[in-house]
Design a protein around this motif. Structure first.
Motif, PDB file in Angstrom:
ATOM      1  N   SER A  45     -68.252 -83.729 -36.430  1.00  0.00           N
ATOM      2  CA  SER A  45     -68.330 -82.682 -36.617  1.00  0.00           C
ATOM      3  C   SER A  45     -66.871 -82.196 -37.061  1.00  0.00           C
ATOM      4  N   GLY A  46     -65.725 -82.989 -36.461  1.00  0.00           N
ATOM      5  CA  GLY A  46     -64.381 -82.281 -36.765  1.00  0.00           C
ATOM      6  C   GLY A  46     -63.987 -81.222 -35.730  1.00  0.00           C
ATOM      7  N   GLN A  47     -65.038 -81.023 -34.754  1.00  0.00           N
ATOM      8  CA  GLN A  47     -64.697 -79.960 -33.480  1.00  0.00           C
ATOM      9  C   GLN A  47     -63.625 -80.294 -32.763  1.00  0.00           C
ATOM     10  N   ARG A  48     -63.479 -81.640 -32.133  1.00  0.00           N
ATOM     11  CA  ARG A  48     -63.069 -82.563 -31.743  1.00  0.00           C
ATOM     12  C   ARG A  48     -61.800 -83.271 -32.342  1.00  0.00           C
ATOM     13  N   ARG A  49     -60.609 -83.427 -31.756  1.00  0.00           N
ATOM     14  CA  ARG A  49     -59.195 -84.472 -32.442  1.00  0.00           C
ATOM     15  C   ARG A  49     -60.034 -86.060 -32.320  1.00  0.00           C
ATOM     16  N   ALA A  50     -59.560 -87.165 -32.684  1.00  0.00           N
ATOM     17  CA  ALA A  50     -60.088 -88.077 -32.884  1.00  0.00           C
ATOM     18  C   ALA A  50     -58.495 -88.759 -31.788  1.00  0.00           C
TER      19      ALA A  50
END
Length: 200
Positions: free
Chosen positions: A46-51
Motif C-alpha cells: 500500500s506504500g505505507q512501508r518503504r521497500a
C-alpha cells in the motif's frame, strides 16, 4: 532522497501487489513463504512501508524474478539474461522468462538418485506444459502414471494431483511453461494422445 529515488520506491508497492495477484498468491501464503509478516507485506504493497533490500530479497526469491524487476530498474541494454537458479524440493528451477505474471518458463533439472523417489503428488492452481530434453521423466497426473523419454511433451491441469520425478534414478532435464488457470499453452501433448490410445 531525490525525487527520482522517491518515485522508484513509490512504484514498488503497486508493482508487488500486481505481481502477487497475477500469481494468485494470498498475503498469508506470501508471509508463510518469505517469513515477512502479513501486516508488513500489506503496508509494503500500500506504500505505507518503504521497500528495503531485506524485504525485497525474499520476495524476489519467492516470485523467481530479478530484484531489478521489483524496483523497475531500467534495462542496461545487455541482451544476456542472467539466470539465477532456484532450488526447491530437491530440484533446480532456472527461470527463462523475466516478465511478472503471464506464462512463466523454466528449465527444470531433477538430479540423479541411487533409487527413484516414490511419488508425492501435489495440487495447486494453474496449467503446466512440459518438454523432456534429457533423461526419462516419470509423470503422475491423477490416475495416470507414464514415462516420457527425450522429445516427448505433456500438458495438464495442476489442480489435479501430480508429481514429476526420474523414472530410472538418472538425471532428467525438461522445459516447463506454467500459467495460472485460463492461460493454457496451445501445444498438443503427444504423450496424452498416446496415453489415450493405450487406454482405448
Amino acid at each position: 532522497m531525490d525525487h527520482r529515488t522517491e518515485d522508484v520506491l513509490d512504484a514498488v508497492g503497486p508493482r508487488l501487489r500486481a505481481l502477487r495477484r497475477d500469481r494468485g498468491i494470498t498475503l498469508a501464503d506470501l508471509a508463510a513463504t518469505t517469513g515477512v509478516s502479513e501486516s508488513t507485506l500489506s503496508r509494503l504493497e500500500s506504500g505505507q512501508r518503504r521497500a528495503t533490500l531485506e524485504l525485497l530479497l525474499p520476495l524476489a526469491s519467492t516470485y523467481g524474478v530479478p530484484l531489478d524487476d521489483l524496483v523497475g530498474a531500467p534495462r542496461t541494454g545487455d541482451p544476456r539474461i542472467h539466470l539465477k537458479p532456484i532450488h526447491r524440493f530437491g530440484m533446480t528451477f532456472i527461470p527463462l522468462s523475466r516478465r511478472p505474471g503471464g506464462i512463466q518458463a523454466f528449465k527444470m533439472i531433477i538430479p540423479a538418485r541411487p533409487e527413484p523417489l516414490e511419488p508425492t503428488p501435489q495440487t495447486h492452481d494453474g496449467f503446466e506444459w512440459l518438454y523432456v530434453l534429457n533423461g526419462h521423466l516419470r509423470l503422475v497426473v491423477g490416475e495416470r502414471d507414464i514415462t516420457l523419454p527425450p522429445g516427448e511433451a505433456a500438458e495438464f491441469d495442476t489442480s489435479l494431483p501430480h508429481w514429476l520425478g526420474s523414472a530410472d534414478g538418472g538425471v532428467v532435464e525438461l522445459l516447463i511453461l506454467f500459467g495460472m488457470q485460463g492461460m493454457r499453452a496451445h501445444v498438443r501433448a503427444e504423450a496424452q494422445r498416446h496415453a489415450h490410445e493405450e487406454s482405448s
